[in-house]
Design an enzyme around this catalytic site. Sequence first.
Site, PDB file in Angstrom:
ATOM      1  N   ASP A 156      60.649  71.877  31.932  1.00  0.00           N
ATOM      2  CA  ASP A 156      60.394  73.323  31.925  1.00  0.00           C
ATOM      3  C   ASP A 156      58.884  73.564  31.886  1.00  0.00           C
ATOM      4  OD1 ASP A 156      63.150  73.185  31.573  1.00  0.00           O
ATOM      5  OD2 ASP A 156      63.214  74.736  30.024  1.00  0.00           O
ATOM      6  N   LYS A 220      62.744  80.433  34.948  1.00  0.00           N
ATOM      7  CA  LYS A 220      63.106  80.642  33.537  1.00  0.00           C
ATOM      8  C   LYS A 220      62.333  81.861  33.049  1.00  0.00           C
ATOM      9  CE  LYS A 220      62.539  78.148  29.104  1.00  0.00           C
ATOM     10  NZ  LYS A 220      62.188  76.847  28.495  1.00  0.00           N
ATOM     11  N   LYS A 248      67.318  80.515  34.276  1.00  0.00           N
ATOM     12  CA  LYS A 248      67.511  80.209  32.855  1.00  0.00           C
ATOM     13  C   LYS A 248      66.892  81.334  32.038  1.00  0.00           C
ATOM     14  CE  LYS A 248      66.036  77.066  29.111  1.00  0.00           C
ATOM     15  NZ  LYS A 248      65.346  75.812  28.750  1.00  0.00           N
TER      16      LYS A 248
END
Lengths: 284, 284
Positions: A156, A220, A248
Amino acid sequence: VGETELTLISEATVARLAAGSVLNVRKPYLVTPSAAELAKKKRIQIKEIAGGTRPAAGEAPQEAPARDELAGRIESTLLDAAATPDQVRALCREAVEVGFAGVCVNPIFVPVAAEALAGSQARVITVCGFPLGANRSEIKAAEARASEAQGAAEIDMVMPVGLLKAGTLVDVKRDVEAVRQALTQAGTVLKAIIEAPLLSDEEKVAACVLAAEAGADYVKSGTGFAGPATTADVALMRQAIGDRVEVKAAGGIRTRAQAEALIAAGASRIGTSSAAAVVSHSQP
Amino acid sequence: VGETELTLISEATVARLAAGSVLNVRKPYLVTPSAAELAKKKRIQIKEIAGGTRPAAGEAPQEAPARDELAGRIESTLLDAAATPDQVRALCREAVEVGFAGVCVNPIFVPVAAEALAGSQARVITVCGFPLGANRSEIKAAEARASEAQGAAEIDMVMPVGLLKAGTLVDVKRDVEAVRQALTQAGTVLKAIIEAPLLSDEEKVAACVLAAEAGADYVKSGTGFAGPATTADVALMRQAIGDRVEVKAAGGIRTRAQAEALIAAGASRIGTSSAAAVVSHSQP
């Protein structure tokens, strides 16, 4: 499902990899003719490796049917500066027991999590350039590569928010590309954190499109440091990227109701430091 | 006032100090009888030192530094994820005009600040492993080296708080050493951030001692992400490391009074995102 799930090596997969690199894949897999051709041209070796069950990016959760479907979408997260190895191990045990998608920890704890999750379905997830995203692309790339080498299945990364604000979009895209290119294994998932709480809607859309073009598997919503995930942001992100990449949601998610609303808005995965509470049925 | 201001060593001053410690004081000063008695009981040596303006730990503010003197101790800081190159340039212009010690920016903005501050006295300061400190030593080292190469004169690295909590002190020391060894230019200043708001007093002292042993030039109280700098922490840090290294206070410093109190407690430098406000005389 599970071990019999087929990994598809497409032209897009190979296009993302650096020339001369090695692509490790697990059986069963299929290499498309155009992927094989491109791999040959880029001197990329497609190498079959033994064991493991790591699923490809964007795949549906695969846990036993009795398990809570929500758990399979949750990344149980511990990114506190003061977190200890023992706390990471405890989080990993819980993740395996409950059937969470994986555990998201800081880079120094990737080896600890990889050992604790070995042989389980739960994935090792880590962050990169976190949480400010304002460090150099080559440092992010080196960090992501080291994490992959130590067993992280998902990375991430934080996008450079300030460069997006400044409108130097080529640099923003290159930043994500640098990390994508640093990853050498086929199934390693790259998530690009846009830090939505700091962005205008126009900037959110631009960030998502740039991340998708640069080869991110997920966009995300945030790091959690700048504010909470909202259903409006998730819906906008999903609208911006369609089905090309996954979404996400992360930041301030503490209840099942919040998680379910974010999934309904378009999120495939939920990042939360309150994973056990979120899957609990004893709450409203 | 100023140089003729009398420093009063009261019983309360001595009560704050650890048994067996040394209290450095500058002339003119006065030790009250009860303070002298308590100092004797606690085996505290009251030592007169020459020159300088830095008061000993726990001492009451000696004097209000003149405007320029305070400015010279301030690092004007901009570490927001959303900061843009133009904002960094504006901060640099202000730093030169006001006479701040330097400008502290995120790693991607080191080249911008180096260009903007070229030919001035203001120093380029950047962070490393910021703000969580939970990434690999080799990544911190690479980041610090890149910053130095691009013109950073000072590197503020975050120590691995979780490893300190876990008690693996050798790893904590090695982390600082790795960054120290990565720096190649004589004169590059290394500051080790202990993140005091997350630590017990015992852990604060351990962090300071380890950082000093590993070759840090400064110990710094915090990142600002975990809580504000306090005079108690600065005094404890100064006490822990004596005059071996310097102390930088950072986190939530927004007024001249706060900055002066932290300097009086033993800080040589103040990191603040409100530098202009702190040097302003138009506040209480």
